[in-house]
Design a protein around this motif. Structure first.
Motif, PDB file in Angstrom:
ATOM      1  N   CYS A   9       0.845  -1.196   0.000  1.00  0.00           N
ATOM      2  CA  CYS A   9       0.000   0.000   0.000  1.00  0.00           C
ATOM      3  C   CYS A   9       0.879   1.243   0.000  1.00  0.00           C
ATOM      4  O   CYS A   9       1.847   1.339   0.749  1.00  0.00           O
ATOM      5  CB  CYS A   9      -0.897  -0.014   1.231  1.00  0.00           C
ATOM      6  N   ILE A  10       0.541   2.206  -0.853  1.00  0.00           N
ATOM      7  CA  ILE A  10       1.295   3.461  -0.895  1.00  0.00           C
ATOM      8  C   ILE A  10       0.420   4.620  -0.410  1.00  0.00           C
ATOM      9  O   ILE A  10       0.618   5.771  -0.765  1.00  0.00           O
ATOM     10  CB  ILE A  10       1.877   3.737  -2.301  1.00  0.00           C
ATOM     11  N   ASP A  11      -0.565   4.305   0.417  1.00  0.00           N
ATOM     12  CA  ASP A  11      -1.420   5.279   1.104  1.00  0.00           C
ATOM     13  C   ASP A  11      -2.287   6.139   0.178  1.00  0.00           C
ATOM     14  O   ASP A  11      -2.486   7.318   0.428  1.00  0.00           O
ATOM     15  CB  ASP A  11      -0.587   6.156   2.041  1.00  0.00           C
ATOM     16  N   VAL A  12      -2.801   5.537  -0.870  1.00  0.00           N
ATOM     17  CA  VAL A  12      -3.762   6.209  -1.740  1.00  0.00           C
ATOM     18  C   VAL A  12      -5.169   5.715  -1.366  1.00  0.00           C
ATOM     19  O   VAL A  12      -6.066   6.503  -1.101  1.00  0.00           O
ATOM     20  CB  VAL A  12      -3.474   5.949  -3.234  1.00  0.00           C
ATOM     21  N   CYS A  13      -5.358   4.415  -1.335  1.00  0.00           N
ATOM     22  CA  CYS A  13      -6.571   3.746  -0.851  1.00  0.00           C
ATOM     23  C   CYS A  13      -7.886   4.303  -1.403  1.00  0.00           C
ATOM     24  O   CYS A  13      -8.793   4.653  -0.670  1.00  0.00           O
ATOM     25  CB  CYS A  13      -6.599   3.709   0.667  1.00  0.00           C
ATOM     26  N   CYS A  21      -7.513  -0.954  -5.870  1.00  0.00           N
ATOM     27  CA  CYS A  21      -7.024   0.340  -5.411  1.00  0.00           C
ATOM     28  C   CYS A  21      -6.293   1.028  -6.561  1.00  0.00           C
ATOM     29  O   CYS A  21      -5.499   0.388  -7.252  1.00  0.00           O
ATOM     30  CB  CYS A  21      -6.095   0.143  -4.214  1.00  0.00           C
ATOM     31  N   GLY A  23      -4.002   3.137  -6.219  1.00  0.00           N
ATOM     32  CA  GLY A  23      -2.617   3.365  -5.814  1.00  0.00           C
ATOM     33  C   GLY A  23      -1.738   2.142  -5.978  1.00  0.00           C
ATOM     34  O   GLY A  23      -0.633   2.224  -6.500  1.00  0.00           O
ATOM     35  N   CYS A  24      -2.241   0.978  -5.538  1.00  0.00           N
ATOM     36  CA  CYS A  24      -1.384  -0.223  -5.508  1.00  0.00           C
ATOM     37  C   CYS A  24      -1.952  -1.412  -6.284  1.00  0.00           C
ATOM     38  O   CYS A  24      -1.274  -2.413  -6.428  1.00  0.00           O
ATOM     39  CB  CYS A  24      -1.138  -0.643  -4.062  1.00  0.00           C
ATOM     40  N   TYR A  60      -0.229   1.537 -13.572  1.00  0.00           N
ATOM     41  CA  TYR A  60       0.338   1.495 -12.223  1.00  0.00           C
ATOM     42  C   TYR A  60       1.829   1.806 -12.231  1.00  0.00           C
ATOM     43  O   TYR A  60       2.553   1.408 -11.326  1.00  0.00           O
ATOM     44  CB  TYR A  60       0.073   0.135 -11.566  1.00  0.00           C
ATOM     45  N   HIS A  62       3.262   4.438 -11.458  1.00  0.00           N
ATOM     46  CA  HIS A  62       3.583   5.281 -10.308  1.00  0.00           C
ATOM     47  C   HIS A  62       3.886   4.455  -9.052  1.00  0.00           C
ATOM     48  O   HIS A  62       4.578   4.919  -8.157  1.00  0.00           O
ATOM     49  CB  HIS A  62       2.410   6.222 -10.000  1.00  0.00           C
ATOM     50  N   TRP A  63       3.388   3.231  -8.992  1.00  0.00           N
ATOM     51  CA  TRP A  63       3.511   2.423  -7.782  1.00  0.00           C
ATOM     52  C   TRP A  63       4.957   2.010  -7.488  1.00  0.00           C
ATOM     53  O   TRP A  63       5.406   2.133  -6.336  1.00  0.00           O
ATOM     54  CB  TRP A  63       2.629   1.165  -7.874  1.00  0.00           C
TER      55      TRP A  63
END
Length: 83
Positions: A9-13, A21, A23-24, A60, A62-63
């Motif tokens: 998890c990269i805290d986008v959620c 998600c 983010g991830c 993805y 950016h992940w």
């Protein structure tokens, strides 16, 4: 390799309509599953699965850099290619 692998998890959620998600790429059930995995080798296998899933879903890129930054901060190394 003794350190625990941090959550992908990269805290986008924020979840898309498909349940992944943005983010991830994890689903809510995958996030719960990762929390139950204790062995570093199994966590790394989960990461390989996740990277494969991200490639299939697309969008993805950016992940990898964000997760590498998290790994560096926690001083953990993984044996897979994230970018």
């Amino acid at each position: 390799m003794g350190k625990k692998v941090p959550s992908p998890c990269i805290d986008v959620c924020k979840f898309s309509r498909a349940g992944h998600c943005i983010g991830c790429s994890m689903t809510k059930s995958q996030k719960k599953l990762f929390k139950t995995i204790k062995r570093a080798s199994q966590q790394q296998a989960f990461l390989k699965l996740l990277v494969s899933q991200q490639k299939k879903l697309g969008r993805y890129s950016h992940w990898g850099p964000a997760y590498l930054k998290k790994l560096k901060k926690k001083k953990v190394k993984v044996k897979i290619t994230l970018t």
